[in-house]
Every structure is written in structure tokens, then in C-alpha cells.
Design a protein around this motif. Structure first.
Motif, short mmCIF file in Angstrom:
data_model
loop_
_atom_site.label_atom_id
_atom_site.label_comp_id
_atom_site.label_asym_id
_atom_site.label_seq_id
_atom_site.Cartn_x
_atom_site.Cartn_y
_atom_site.Cartn_z
N VAL A 148 0.88 -1.18 0.00
CA VAL A 148 0.00 0.00 0.00
C VAL A 148 0.91 1.22 0.00
O VAL A 148 1.85 1.31 0.79
N CYS A 149 0.66 2.18 -0.90
CA CYS A 149 1.61 3.27 -1.14
C CYS A 149 0.88 4.59 -1.35
O CYS A 149 -0.07 4.66 -2.13
N GLY A 150 1.35 5.64 -0.70
CA GLY A 150 0.86 6.97 -0.96
C GLY A 150 -0.50 7.24 -0.37
O GLY A 150 -1.50 7.30 -1.09
N GLY A 151 -0.56 7.42 0.96
CA GLY A 151 -1.84 7.67 1.60
C GLY A 151 -2.48 8.97 1.17
O GLY A 151 -3.70 9.04 0.97
N GLY A 152 -1.67 10.02 1.04
CA GLY A 152 -2.20 11.29 0.59
C GLY A 152 -2.17 11.43 -0.91
O GLY A 152 -3.20 11.70 -1.54
N ILE A 153 -0.98 11.24 -1.49
CA ILE A 153 -0.79 11.40 -2.93
C ILE A 153 0.10 10.28 -3.45
O ILE A 153 1.14 9.98 -2.84
N ASN A 154 -0.31 9.66 -4.55
CA ASN A 154 0.58 8.76 -5.27
C ASN A 154 0.84 9.37 -6.64
O ASN A 154 -0.10 9.69 -7.38
N ASN A 155 2.12 9.54 -6.97
CA ASN A 155 2.50 10.20 -8.22
C ASN A 155 3.20 9.23 -9.15
O ASN A 155 4.27 8.72 -8.83
N GLN A 156 2.59 8.99 -10.33
CA GLN A 156 3.21 8.20 -11.38
C GLN A 156 3.70 9.07 -12.53
O GLN A 156 4.40 8.59 -13.41
N GLY A 157 3.31 10.34 -12.53
CA GLY A 157 3.66 11.25 -13.62
C GLY A 157 4.58 12.35 -13.17
O GLY A 157 5.74 12.10 -12.82
N THR A 158 4.05 13.59 -13.15
CA THR A 158 4.84 14.75 -12.71
C THR A 158 4.03 15.51 -11.67
O THR A 158 2.88 15.89 -11.92
N LEU A 159 4.62 15.73 -10.51
CA LEU A 159 3.93 16.37 -9.39
C LEU A 159 4.76 17.53 -8.87
O LEU A 159 5.96 17.40 -8.65
N THR A 160 4.11 18.68 -8.67
CA THR A 160 4.72 19.82 -7.99
C THR A 160 3.78 20.27 -6.89
O THR A 160 2.58 20.47 -7.12
N VAL A 161 4.31 20.42 -5.69
CA VAL A 161 3.52 20.86 -4.54
C VAL A 161 4.16 22.14 -4.00
O VAL A 161 5.33 22.13 -3.61
N ASN A 162 3.39 23.22 -3.96
CA ASN A 162 3.90 24.52 -3.51
C ASN A 162 3.09 25.05 -2.32
O ASN A 162 1.85 25.05 -2.37
N HIS A 163 3.77 25.51 -1.29
CA HIS A 163 3.12 26.24 -0.19
C HIS A 163 1.90 25.48 0.34
O HIS A 163 0.83 26.07 0.53
N SER A 164 2.06 24.21 0.61
CA SER A 164 0.91 23.37 0.95
C SER A 164 1.19 22.54 2.20
O SER A 164 2.26 22.64 2.80
N ARG A 165 0.21 21.71 2.56
CA ARG A 165 0.34 20.79 3.69
C ARG A 165 -0.16 19.42 3.26
O ARG A 165 -1.25 19.30 2.68
N VAL A 166 0.64 18.38 3.57
CA VAL A 166 0.23 17.00 3.37
C VAL A 166 0.31 16.35 4.75
O VAL A 166 1.40 16.03 5.24
N VAL A 167 -0.85 16.17 5.40
CA VAL A 167 -0.86 15.85 6.83
C VAL A 167 -1.90 14.78 7.16
O VAL A 167 -2.95 14.68 6.52
N HIS A 168 -1.57 13.95 8.15
CA HIS A 168 -2.49 12.96 8.71
C HIS A 168 -3.02 12.00 7.65
O HIS A 168 -4.21 11.66 7.62
N ASN A 169 -2.13 11.56 6.77
CA ASN A 169 -2.45 10.51 5.81
C ASN A 169 -1.77 9.21 6.21
O ASN A 169 -0.83 9.22 7.01
N ALA A 170 -2.22 8.09 5.65
CA ALA A 170 -1.68 6.81 6.09
C ALA A 170 -1.55 5.83 4.93
O ALA A 170 -2.43 5.73 4.08
N ALA A 171 -0.43 5.10 4.95
CA ALA A 171 -0.26 3.90 4.13
C ALA A 171 -0.04 2.77 5.13
O ALA A 171 1.10 2.42 5.46
N ASP A 172 -1.13 2.24 5.66
CA ASP A 172 -1.08 1.23 6.71
C ASP A 172 -1.70 -0.07 6.20
O ASP A 172 -2.67 -0.04 5.43
#
Length: 496
Positions: A148-172
Motif C-alpha cells: 500500500v503506497c501513498g496515503g495522501g498522494i501517489n504520483n506516477q507522472g509529474t507532481l509539484t507541490v507549492n506552499h501546501s500541507r500533506v498531513v495525517h495521511n496513512a499507508a497502513d
């Protein structure tokens, strides 16, 4: 196992006329017509259904699209995507920018498990000023059926994240033998993360057989750049006494990675009876770390093996420049704790870097390398750097070796204009404590224009050489307790 968006073109007069005609003839809304032609910015109301509709429109139209979310809206996902239920929103298969405007996209706690976003191999996604939270991965696109991979975001292509928050996600996962990876972000394509908080994410394995949990905050199997960002309070954990491995609690890299002006702190790797490695950062590919801080991370493995907050197993050179690696702990009561700050088993250059106030502790076990543990394939070069106030501690009759640096297994250590000062190896309770500054065996250690001062151990306060070669070139070894080098006369040029 061990990069950017384009702008939307301006609307031309011809496109404007075409939009007017489409609207008149089909009754399409202005927002739908704009999305279809990807001209200008589409404003998405505070509605999950409208967000799904906007993404689908953008995916099914040529060119690039920008979706602007409602200011500070919470888009709460209560059900998965109809096409791919592993994701909360439609997979990104075109070029899309989502301007969050301070909004949050989250999974409702009552909803079934699914990650928030998937960027397909053909997709390009840019996220600006947005929070991604509450995702729970159920699959692993790069390794189907294996994890199991990428609780918040899984990227297979091209990803840019600016001035953001990726919080309280899980790959369990609780499925036997399935691995857990990338609690916050799992990137197999190309990713760039700028000025972003990645925190309180988890990759946890609770199955009953041997497996792996890695990358609590970030895992990347493709090239990644992390700039001016914070990776904090993430967790990797595995089931007790299954011989499982928890590593890279903050960030694990299996592909070329650049980290600059970032903080990786207070992450936790936990593996009772197994292996806990790299509570902060694990490198298994070429990595550059510049002007960053790696601090307050903890690896715990009672009756198992715990390895450094920063771990390098890459066959390619890893370079760390002008960085602080401090206040990290590896703890293995009854087991083996290696490298409170750094566990290295590959080519590693540390330039103008401070390894300070780290601890390797093993009550009734073995603690080696309070600051740095250099393994059998390690090629450690310290240049204008400091290893100070680190501790290897083994209570209850245990063994502590190399308060500052431990090089016991055939690796090479070379220093230039560096200081190894005020480190301690201690083993209260009739244990063995050797090499307050450096413990050396088998391989080679060469100190050039450096100092080894003020270190403390039971024996070999400055340097303890069990075997191998230690060479001092214009290097000062003094004021160590109870002696500078041991055994006596084992290090040419070292007095007392």
C-alpha cells in the motif's frame, strides 16, 4: 531500492467566440465551457461534486487547465472515485493546476479507505496553497498486489507541490507480507516539493509475518527535489517480533534526490525485535542535502537493531553540505544501536556539517557510533565538519564503542580540517566503553589537519584502535579521558 508546471495560455478572440457558440447551442455552463477549452481559470465552488466534475472536464479536454478552489473551503470526500475506488478523486491524466486558495481536500472519517489523489503516468499536477489530509492507501500502483503506497498522494507522472500541507495521511496495512510505503507522498514519477509541511503521516505494518514499512512522510522511486520544506512527526512501525524492518520515518529515497533548506525532524521508526533504521532520512540513491536540519528523530528497536537518524545505503555518492544533524536517538534495549546521528554504508561526503548531540543507546546490549556509524562498505569523508557531544551508551553490562565515530568493520574514514570533540562512550554497570572520540577496527581511518579533543570513554578516550590502520596527519589528539589513544602505541603519533 534507494522537475515543473507550465502556465495556461491566454484566451484568444477565436476561443472566446467558440465558447460563446458552444454555450448557446448546448446550454453548457460557463465553467464547463471554460474547462473544456482550458482557457483562463475555472472557479470551483465549495462542493465535492463540482470538484470531481471540474477534474473530469480538465482530463477530457486538450491543453492545460487551472482549477481555483473556493477560499478556505473543506472538500470532504465521503466516497471513492467511481472509476478507481483506490482514489478519492479522479486520477489526473492531463496537465492540471489546482490553486487551493487555502482550501482542504480530506477524506471523511466515516468513508471507506482511499487515498486522496493519484497522478497517472500521463498526468501533470501542480498543487498550490492546499491541504491534503485523511487519505488511507489501499493499493500500490508501481507494485500492484505487493504493498500500500501513498496515503495522501501517489504520483506516477509529474507532481509539484507549492506552499501546501500533506498531513495525517496513512499507508497502513495488516495483510501478511504486504509492505507499507509513503504515508504522505509516494512518488514514482518526477516530483518537486516547495515550502510544504509533510507531517503526522504514517506507514505502518501490522501483519503477522515479516515485511517492511518505510517512508512515513515521503517515499520516492523517481527523482525528487525537496526545497524549503518541513518533514516532521511522521511514523513508520512494524509488528513486534516478526523480523520486520521500519525505515525512513521521515523520508526514504530510492532515486536521485535533492534536499535544500529543509527540516526533517521528530520522526519515529519503531521495530520491536526487528530493525528500525533512519528515523529521519534514508538514502538508497544519489542524494544531495544542502543547508538543512535533521534533528529530534528517533529509531526504537527493543531486542532488535536500531540504525541512525540518517542512513546511507546508496552505491552512488551522497553529499551533505552545511547541514545540522542533531538531537537524534537510536535505541535498542537488549539489542544493537548503531549510529545515533548517521548510519553510513556507502560513499558519503559531509562538508561544513555538524553532527551534534546524538545518542545511540542499548541497555544490556551494544551501542556503537553515537554520532556516526560507518559500515563495511562505508566511504566517509568529513570536510570542515564537526562531530561533537554525541554519546554511545550501553547500561547493564553492555558494550559502547565510538562515542563520536564508529568505524569497526572495514570501511574508510577520512577527515580534513574537522573536529571530533567532547563525545562520550559509556557503559555503566560493569560494561565495556571504548573510543570516546573514535572506535576503529579492520579498515582505515585517516585524520588530516583535524582535532580529537575532550572525548571520554572507559578506555581510549580519544581513539581506540582494535585493529586496522589509523593515520594522523597534522592532527591534534589531546585532553581526552582517561587517555588519548589505546592500546598504548597503537596509533603512531598519538601520545598517551
Amino acid at each position: 531500492m534507494n522537475q515543473t508546471p507550465t502556465r495556461v495560455p491566454a484566451r484568444t478572440a477565436a476561443v472566446s467566440a467558440a465558447l460563446a457558440l458552444v454555450t448557446a447551442l448546448t446550454g453548457a455552463t460557463t465553467a464547463q465551457a471554460q474547462a473544456a477549452a482550458h482557457a483562463g481559470t475555472v472557479h470551483v465552488p465549495c462542493s465535492v461534486s463540482k470538484l470531481v466534475e471540474a477534474i473530469n472536464m480538465a482530463n477530457n479536454s486538450p491543453g492545460a487547465a487551472t482549477l481555483r478552489l473556493a477560499r478556505k473551503c473543506t472538500y470532504k470526500l465521503t466516497s471513492p472515485d467511481a472509476v478507481n475506488p483506490a482514489n478519492g478523486l479522479p486520477a489526473i491524466i492531463s496537465e492540471i493546476t489546482i490553486d487551493g486558495n487555502g482550501a482542504t481536500i480530506t477524506r471523511a472519517t466515516s468513508a471507506p479507505d482511499f487515498r486522496i489523489l493519484l497522478v497517472d503516468k500521463a498526468g501533470t499536477l501542480t498543487l498550490n496553497k492546499i491541504t491534503v489530509s485523511g487519505g488511507r492507501a489501499t493499493d500500490c500502483p508501481l507494485f500492484p498486489g505487493q504493498g500500500v503506497c501513498g496515503g495522501g498522494i501517489n504520483n506516477q507522472g509529474t507532481l509539484t507541490v507549492n506552499h501546501s500541507r500533506v498531513v495525517h495521511n496513512a499507508a497502513d496495512t495488516a495483510t501478511n507480507g504486504i509492505f507499507a510505503e509513503g504515508g504522505g507522498i509516494d512518488s514514482d514519477g518526477t516530483a518537486t516539493v516547495n515550502d510544504t509541511d509533510i507531517s503526522n503521516n504514517t506507514a505502518i505494518y501490522t501483519g503477522k509475518t515479516e515485511s517492511i514499512a518505510d517512508g512515513g512522510g515521503i517515499a520516492n522511486d523517481g527523482p525528487l527535489t525537496l526545497s524549503r520544506s518541513r518533514v516532521t512527526d511522521n511514523t513508520v512501525r512494524v509488528t513486534e517480533n516478526t523480523n520486520s524492518t521500519a525505515f525512513g520515518a521521515g523520508h526514504i529515497a530510492f532515486a536521485t534526490t535533492t534536499i535544500d533548506h529543509s527540516t526533517i525532524s521528530d520522526n519515529h521508526a519503531d521495530a520491536p525485535g526487528g530493525t528500525a533504521q533512519a528515523a529521519g532520512y534514508a538514502a538508497f540513491a544519489k542524494t544531495t542535502i544542502d543547508h538543512s536540519t535533521i534533528s529530534g528523530n528517533r529509531a526504537d528497536a527493543p531486542d532488535g537493531t536500531a540504525l541512525g537518524a540518517v542512513s546511507n545505503g546508496s552505491p552512488d555518492r551522497v553529499t551533505v553540505t552545511d547541514t545540522v544533524i542533531g538531537r537524534n536517538t537510536t535505541s535498542a534495549p537488549g539489542g544493537i544501536a548503531l549510529g545515533g546521528g548517521v548510519a553510513n554504508n556507502g560513499p558519503l561526503d559531509m562538508i561544513s556539517t555538524r553532527v551534534v548531540d546524538n545518542t545511540a543507546i542499548a541497555a544490556g546490549g551494544t551501542a556503537r557510533g553515537g554520532g556516526i556509524r560507518n559500515g563495511p562498505f562505508g566511504e566517509l569523508a568529513l570536510k570542515s565538519s564537526t562531530v561533537r557531544d554525541n554519546t554511545a551508551k550501553a547500561t547493564n553490562g553492555g558494550t559502547a564503542q565510538g562515542g563520536g565515530i564508529d568505524n569497526p568493520a572495514g570501511g574508510t574514514v577520512t577527515t580534513h580540517h574537522s573536529d571530533i570533540n567532547d563525545n562520550t562512550a559509556k557503559a555503566p554497570g560493569r560494561g565495556t566503553a571504548q573510543g570516546g572520540g573514535i572506535y576503529h577496527a579492520v579498515g582505515s581511518t585517516t585524520l588530516n589537519d583535524s582535532t580529537v579533543t575532550g572525548n571520554t570513554a572507559g578506555d581510549g578516550g580519544g581513539i581506540f584502535k582494535a585493529s586496522g590502520t589509523v593515520t594522523l596527519n597534522n592532527t591534534v589528539v589531546k585532553r581526552n579521558k582517561p587517555n588519548n589513544c589505546a592500546p598504548s602505541d597503537s596509533v603512531p603519533g598519538c601520545i598517551g
